[in-house]
Scaffold this active site. Structure first.
Site, PDB file in Angstrom:
ATOM      1  N   ASP A 112      -6.377  13.393 -22.146  1.00 33.48           N
ATOM      2  CA  ASP A 112      -7.379  14.383 -22.544  1.00 33.48           C
ATOM      3  C   ASP A 112      -6.710  15.743 -22.699  1.00 33.48           C
ATOM      4  O   ASP A 112      -5.731  16.042 -22.011  1.00 33.48           O
ATOM      5  CB  ASP A 112      -8.495  14.477 -21.499  1.00 33.48           C
ATOM      6  CG  ASP A 112      -9.328  13.211 -21.432  1.00 33.48           C
ATOM      7  OD1 ASP A 112      -9.478  12.542 -22.468  1.00 33.48           O
ATOM      8  OD2 ASP A 112      -9.821  12.889 -20.341  1.00 33.48           O
ATOM      9  N   ASP A 128     -13.259  10.875 -27.551  1.00 36.91           N
ATOM     10  CA  ASP A 128     -14.511  11.172 -26.836  1.00 36.91           C
ATOM     11  C   ASP A 128     -15.502  11.884 -27.753  1.00 36.91           C
ATOM     12  O   ASP A 128     -16.709  11.604 -27.725  1.00 36.91           O
ATOM     13  CB  ASP A 128     -14.228  12.059 -25.617  1.00 36.91           C
ATOM     14  CG  ASP A 128     -13.392  11.357 -24.570  1.00 36.91           C
ATOM     15  OD1 ASP A 128     -13.450  10.119 -24.492  1.00 36.91           O
ATOM     16  OD2 ASP A 128     -12.662  12.047 -23.833  1.00 36.91           O
TER      17      ASP A 128
END
Length: 200
Positions: A112, A128
């Protein structure tokens, strides 16, 4: 094809941003693009969204493979029945799920890097984002699309299957006996009708 292009572009964007983050930003470090608002932050996530259920790698891999397979099958078999919005929704969901699946299978965690520090939102990635946008559009599709929505196509498929079962003839020895009995009854009725007409 719209769906293929969308899936490929999202996967490329997702993996490219992950690679560049790992290449130029040490784990845990941040690089502000807009001070106090948005920054790149290198984070490894071993769980689901926002780090929940950490350590469930095998579970997430299995679930993701099953869900992606079902969505791909629906997209492939019912493409002509699905509206454009429904096809975009499925493409976003497939691409997002596949992007994080690649990380989990190869690395054991998800990379991330997108961090809205202004609202202290959990760090996320391109995959995401695709899943969230796809899910939001799916809700809009189900609620407002009168024809060609994912829900309506699934309902029509279910109804069609039930109709085929109702119309399907009986099979096996019982069916042969029933057909023979019906034919004998019909012959007897015809014979009786002929006798009545002769008597008249």
């Amino acid at each position: 094809m719209l769906e293929t292009s969308l899936i490929v572009l999202i996967l490329i964007g997702d993996q490219l941003t992950k690679y560049l983050t790992e290449r130029f930003l040490p784990l845990g470090a941040s690089y502000p693009l807009w001070e106090g608002v948005f920054e790149f932050t290198n984070v490894h996530n071993t769980g689901a969204a926002w780090g929940m259920f950490s350590g469930g790698r095998a579970f997430f891999i299995v679930i993701t493979v099953i869900v992606c397979s079902l969505m791909l099958a629906l997209l492939a078999k019912k493409r002509r029945e699905l509206g454009r919005l429904a096809r975009v929704c499925l493409s976003l969901l497939i691409a997002g799920a596949a992007g994080n699946l690649i990380d989990r299978v190869i690395l054991g965690y998800v990379r991330d890097m997108l961090n809205f520090s202004l609202i202290n939102f959990p760090v996320f990635n391109v995959a995401d984002s695709a899943v969230c946008i796809g899910a939001a559009l799916l809700v809009i599709d189900v609620l407002f699309s009168k024809k060609g929505s994912v829900f309506s196509v699934l309902e029509s498929r279910k109804a069609g299957g039930e109709e085929r079962l109702e119309k399907a003839p009986a099979a096996g020895p019982e069916a042969s006996l029933e057909e023979a009995a019906a034919a004998e009854t019909q012959r007897a009725a015809e014979a009786g009708a002929e006798e009545d007409s002769d008597a008249d």
